[in-house]
Scaffold this active site. Structure first.
Site, PDB file in Angstrom:
ATOM      1  N   HIS A  72       0.837  -1.205   0.000  1.00 44.27           N
ATOM      2  CA  HIS A  72       0.000   0.000   0.000  1.00 44.27           C
ATOM      3  C   HIS A  72       0.870   1.253   0.000  1.00 44.27           C
ATOM      4  O   HIS A  72       0.664   2.181  -0.798  1.00 44.27           O
ATOM      5  CB  HIS A  72      -0.908  -0.034   1.236  1.00 44.27           C
ATOM      6  CG  HIS A  72      -1.672   1.226   1.485  1.00 44.27           C
ATOM      7  ND1 HIS A  72      -3.042   1.315   1.314  1.00 44.27           N
ATOM      8  CD2 HIS A  72      -1.276   2.461   1.916  1.00 44.27           C
ATOM      9  CE1 HIS A  72      -3.431   2.537   1.609  1.00 44.27           C
ATOM     10  NE2 HIS A  72      -2.384   3.248   1.998  1.00 44.27           N
ATOM     11  N   GLU A  73       1.863   1.284   0.889  1.00 46.42           N
ATOM     12  CA  GLU A  73       2.745   2.449   0.981  1.00 46.42           C
ATOM     13  C   GLU A  73       3.562   2.638  -0.289  1.00 46.42           C
ATOM     14  O   GLU A  73       3.785   3.764  -0.732  1.00 46.42           O
ATOM     15  CB  GLU A  73       3.674   2.314   2.194  1.00 46.42           C
ATOM     16  CG  GLU A  73       2.964   2.379   3.538  1.00 46.42           C
ATOM     17  CD  GLU A  73       2.236   3.692   3.760  1.00 46.42           C
ATOM     18  OE1 GLU A  73       2.709   4.730   3.245  1.00 46.42           O
ATOM     19  OE2 GLU A  73       1.179   3.678   4.420  1.00 46.42           O
ATOM     20  N   HIS A 117       1.766   4.547  -2.930  1.00 42.09           N
ATOM     21  CA  HIS A 117       1.958   6.001  -2.781  1.00 42.09           C
ATOM     22  C   HIS A 117       3.342   6.423  -3.286  1.00 42.09           C
ATOM     23  O   HIS A 117       3.489   7.397  -4.023  1.00 42.09           O
ATOM     24  CB  HIS A 117       1.841   6.401  -1.308  1.00 42.09           C
ATOM     25  CG  HIS A 117       0.494   6.184  -0.707  1.00 42.09           C
ATOM     26  ND1 HIS A 117      -0.671   6.640  -1.287  1.00 42.09           N
ATOM     27  CD2 HIS A 117       0.110   5.572   0.448  1.00 42.09           C
ATOM     28  CE1 HIS A 117      -1.703   6.315  -0.525  1.00 42.09           C
ATOM     29  NE2 HIS A 117      -1.255   5.667   0.526  1.00 42.09           N
ATOM     30  N   ASP A 163      -5.475   8.650   3.766  1.00 41.57           N
ATOM     31  CA  ASP A 163      -5.604   8.825   2.323  1.00 41.57           C
ATOM     32  C   ASP A 163      -6.879   9.580   1.957  1.00 41.57           C
ATOM     33  O   ASP A 163      -6.870  10.438   1.064  1.00 41.57           O
ATOM     34  CB  ASP A 163      -5.588   7.460   1.627  1.00 41.57           C
ATOM     35  CG  ASP A 163      -4.262   6.737   1.822  1.00 41.57           C
ATOM     36  OD1 ASP A 163      -3.254   7.424   2.076  1.00 41.57           O
ATOM     37  OD2 ASP A 163      -4.231   5.504   1.734  1.00 41.57           O
TER      38      ASP A 163
END
Length: 368
Positions: free
Chosen positions: A58-59, A62, A160
């Site tokens: 997930h990170e 980004h 987010d």
């Protein structure tokens, strides 16, 4: 982040585990062992590791999108409450922030889709039983990824969803007003989460504290970056500074250290060109290891950030992430000033008192 262990590196970003995460993992294992023995402990630990692997992905969603806009992240750290990526600057445009914010939850939805295909659980009747502990690791992990995507889209800055809200408000109201509103909503959500945590959910208290202080810190960082974009380095740099000649001795440097209040001393040649930087620690270390009449130039830092006076202050902010001071020099290399955290803080104070203030400092050609 302190108390962290690097376990790998991908695309120039270090993946680190905080000690508290290891303690959390041990607590999960011992708790499961007490209830169901070694098999339960192993299953629960594997499940938590799988969840946090998804958090890392997930990170990196980004991080990889941010790289396309020239925004780098040195490390991502796993904590018991999730992952934290350390980015070097804020996105310059709301559209960039929007895409970066959506990338993380999108990764979780992709992972969930792949896992659902893997357990043949696309049918509605199968989906209804995925949260059952007996449904297997892949099924529960799919549900967890859907939850992560939905939870992260809660409109609370700096989550987010809060960043999406911030970007949308930025397109409508302007960045500064958007930051204040998004931060206020984030802190209000944190207070609500903390209140719920008082009724038997202690983990919510930790998450609430993290969101509350992170919202404040992110808002301050965002406001600083936005303010800095409209100020030139020449308007914010410190010019009443004492430089040390390259031919000076350690004894000379010590005398200058005692006489001047600054923390960093630029080293200049006979023409006034910036050739090095000395901190107070550098000078004291030199005094410990060499004779007083030895040249101080040997102890100066040769690798330090330099910026031109015509650049905007946000460029200096990027460089200050890796150094305590940024030297300001013209095209001829002649020292014109220094940018420090203190000088940036003073610009922020002036802008906070008078947002319409226009700096009008005339350019300098030399400090000598």
């Amino acid at each position: 982040m302190g108390w962290s262990i690097t376990i790998g590196r991908f695309a120039g970003t270090a993946v680190r585990i905080h000690v508290t995460f290891l303690l959390f993992l041990a607590w999960i294992g011992f708790s499961a062992f007490a209830r169901g023995g070694a098999a339960a402990a192993r299953e629960n630990v594997i499940f938590i590791i799988a969840i946090f692997t998804c958090v890392v992905l997930h990170e990196f969603g980004h991080i990889l999108v941010a790289k396309r806009f020239g925004i780098d992240s040195k490390e991502v750290t796993l904590l018991p409450i999730g992952g934290v990526a350390d980015i070097n600057k804020m996105p310059e445009k709301p559209s960039q922030e929007l895409l970066i914010a959506l990338a993380g939850p999108a990764v979780n939805l992709v992972i969930a889709g792949v896992l659902l295909l893997g357990v043949d659980a696309i049918k509605p009747e199968a989906l209804a039983h995925l949260d059952d502990p007996g449904s297997g690791l892949l099924g529960r992990l799919a549900v967890t990824n859907i939850f992560l995507a939905v939870f992260n889209m809660v409109p609370a800055f700096p989550m987010d969803g809060g960043r999406v809200l911030h970007a949308a408000l930025g397109l409508w109201l302007g960045e500064m007003q958007a930051t204040r509103i998004a931060a206020a909503i984030g802190q209000a959500f944190a207070l609500l989460l903390g209140f719920l945590g008082l009724f038997g959910h202690p983990m919510l208290l930790f998450i609430a504290l993290f969101i509350f202080f992170a919202a404040s810190g992110e808002a301050q960082m965002s406001l600083t970056a936005q303010t800095a974009r409209g100020v030139k380095v020449s308007d914010a740099m410190e010019t009443r500074i004492t430089a040390i000649d390259r031919g000076a001795t350690i004894s000379d440097a010590v005398e200058i250290l005692l006489a001047a209040p600054q923390d960093s001393f630029p080293l200049v040649d006979q023409k006034g060109a910036l050739v090095g930087m000395l901190s107070r620690t550098d000078i004291v270390d030199a005094l410990k290891s060499a004779a007083p009449d030895a040249p101080i130039a040997a102890f100066a830092q040769k690798d330090f950030p330099i910026i031109g006076p015509g650049e905007t202050l946000d460029k200096a902010l990027d460089k200050l992430n890796d150094a305590a001071v940024v030297g300001v020099a013209g095209e001829d290399g002649v020292l014109q000033g220094l940018v420090t955290g203190q000088s940036i803080a003073e610009v922020m104070l002036i802008k906070a008192a008078r947002p319409d203030w226009r700096f009008s400092r005339p350019p300098k050609t030399s400090l000598r």
